[in-house]
Design a protein around this motif. Sequence first.
Motif, short mmCIF file in Angstrom:
data_model
loop_
_atom_site.label_atom_id
_atom_site.label_comp_id
_atom_site.label_asym_id
_atom_site.label_seq_id
_atom_site.Cartn_x
_atom_site.Cartn_y
_atom_site.Cartn_z
N TYR A 91 1.00 -1.12 -0.02
CA TYR A 91 0.04 -0.17 0.04
C TYR A 91 1.03 1.23 0.20
O TYR A 91 1.80 1.14 0.79
CB TYR A 91 -0.86 0.09 1.38
CG TYR A 91 -2.13 -0.90 0.91
CD1 TYR A 91 -3.21 -0.38 0.32
CD2 TYR A 91 -2.06 -2.03 1.47
CE1 TYR A 91 -4.40 -1.38 0.16
CE2 TYR A 91 -3.19 -2.92 1.51
CZ TYR A 91 -4.33 -2.55 0.62
OH TYR A 91 -5.37 -3.41 0.17
N THR A 92 0.36 2.13 -0.78
CA THR A 92 1.39 3.48 -1.11
C THR A 92 0.71 4.72 0.02
O THR A 92 1.17 5.58 -0.23
CB THR A 92 1.44 3.77 -2.36
OG1 THR A 92 0.21 4.09 -2.81
CG2 THR A 92 2.33 2.57 -2.96
N VAL A 93 -0.19 4.20 0.70
CA VAL A 93 -0.99 5.27 1.63
C VAL A 93 -0.73 4.90 2.73
O VAL A 93 -0.45 3.78 3.31
CB VAL A 93 -2.41 5.41 1.28
CG1 VAL A 93 -2.63 5.99 -0.17
CG2 VAL A 93 -3.13 4.09 1.43
N ALA A 94 -0.45 6.04 3.94
CA ALA A 94 -0.39 5.56 5.19
C ALA A 94 -1.68 4.96 5.96
O ALA A 94 -2.77 5.87 5.47
CB ALA A 94 0.18 7.07 5.73
N PHE A 95 -1.21 4.13 6.90
CA PHE A 95 -2.63 3.76 7.74
C PHE A 95 -2.36 3.87 9.11
O PHE A 95 -1.04 3.51 9.39
CB PHE A 95 -2.86 2.17 7.62
CG PHE A 95 -3.20 1.70 6.17
CD1 PHE A 95 -4.45 2.14 5.90
CD2 PHE A 95 -2.55 1.10 5.32
CE1 PHE A 95 -5.07 1.69 4.49
CE2 PHE A 95 -2.85 0.56 3.94
CZ PHE A 95 -4.25 0.93 3.61
N THR A 96 -3.16 3.98 9.77
CA THR A 96 -3.27 4.30 11.32
C THR A 96 -2.92 2.64 11.82
O THR A 96 -3.39 1.76 11.10
CB THR A 96 -4.26 4.82 12.09
OG1 THR A 96 -5.62 4.07 11.77
CG2 THR A 96 -4.39 6.41 11.37
N ALA A 97 -2.75 2.44 13.09
CA ALA A 97 -2.67 1.11 13.70
C ALA A 97 -4.05 0.67 13.41
O ALA A 97 -4.42 -0.49 13.00
CB ALA A 97 -2.07 1.21 14.79
N LEU A 98 -5.40 1.38 13.69
CA LEU A 98 -6.55 0.70 13.73
C LEU A 98 -6.77 0.55 12.34
O LEU A 98 -7.23 -0.80 12.12
CB LEU A 98 -7.54 1.89 14.50
CG LEU A 98 -8.91 1.62 14.25
CD1 LEU A 98 -9.31 0.33 15.06
CD2 LEU A 98 -9.79 2.66 14.79
N GLU A 99 -6.49 1.26 11.28
CA GLU A 99 -6.70 1.06 10.02
C GLU A 99 -6.18 -0.32 9.45
O GLU A 99 -6.77 -1.13 8.84
CB GLU A 99 -6.38 2.19 9.00
CG GLU A 99 -7.54 3.51 9.37
CD GLU A 99 -6.95 4.63 8.37
OE1 GLU A 99 -7.46 5.36 7.96
OE2 GLU A 99 -5.56 4.64 8.37
N LYS A 100 -4.96 -0.54 9.71
CA LYS A 100 -4.25 -1.61 9.54
C LYS A 100 -4.86 -2.87 10.14
O LYS A 100 -5.08 -3.89 9.65
CB LYS A 100 -2.69 -1.41 9.66
CG LYS A 100 -1.88 -0.68 9.22
CD LYS A 100 -0.41 -0.44 9.54
CE LYS A 100 0.32 -1.60 9.75
NZ LYS A 100 1.41 -1.29 10.09
N ARG A 101 -5.27 -2.69 11.36
CA ARG A 101 -6.06 -3.99 11.98
C ARG A 101 -7.37 -4.07 11.44
O ARG A 101 -7.55 -5.38 11.20
CB ARG A 101 -6.05 -3.64 13.47
CG ARG A 101 -6.28 -4.81 14.45
CD ARG A 101 -6.00 -4.22 15.93
NE ARG A 101 -6.83 -3.28 16.37
CZ ARG A 101 -6.07 -2.07 16.80
NH1 ARG A 101 -4.85 -2.09 16.71
NH2 ARG A 101 -6.87 -0.84 16.98
N MET A 102 -8.04 -3.19 11.13
CA MET A 102 -9.19 -3.42 10.36
C MET A 102 -9.17 -4.03 9.07
O MET A 102 -9.96 -4.83 8.53
CB MET A 102 -10.23 -2.02 10.23
CG MET A 102 -10.58 -1.62 11.51
SD MET A 102 -11.27 0.32 11.54
CE MET A 102 -12.62 0.11 10.27
N LEU A 103 -8.16 -3.61 8.40
CA LEU A 103 -7.89 -4.01 6.88
C LEU A 103 -7.52 -5.70 7.14
O LEU A 103 -7.88 -6.49 6.26
CB LEU A 103 -6.61 -3.24 6.27
CG LEU A 103 -6.30 -3.74 4.82
CD1 LEU A 103 -7.46 -3.58 3.85
CD2 LEU A 103 -5.14 -2.88 4.35
#
Length: 157
Positions: A91-103
């Motif tokens: 992924y070339t966009v930044a994710f928060t820790a929560l967004e990564k967990r949800m993904l």
Amino acid sequence: MKIFYRAVLCGLLFYMPAYAVAVELSETDKELIRHGIIDNTLRYTDLALAADYFGSVTSAVAATLPMQVNNQLQVERVFMSPYFSEFTYRYTVAFTALEKRMLKEEFLSERSIKDFCNDDYLSENFMPANGHILVFKYVDESFDPIVDIKMSPKTCQ
């Protein structure tokens, strides 16, 4: 991603007559049969030839990487062999820790696993016939792991 995956694995597509199997052959299956790598039972007939074929495809694809899939995802690495293939998507966009967990949770959901299996594994009949393992690795913009999707005859029943 399915279109990219099929294009990568197939290489150049050639016309070929139908074979006597009880399933609909994918373009990859047809390509492998045409090259004498699998027979009409979809099992490998010549492991050395299969290794050479997948090595050649891996090298050809590696020369084109990284490759944009869309505005947020690119293919960073591809490795293919007769019994194991791995595609690394970044992924070339930044994710928060929560967004990564949800993904990760979404990718590992029963529905998503079923979709991955149906679209990318079971549709390539030679894979389950030969016990092939297919892994899609997803990493973030810093190459930190998000999730690995592993497909095999056992996980894609």
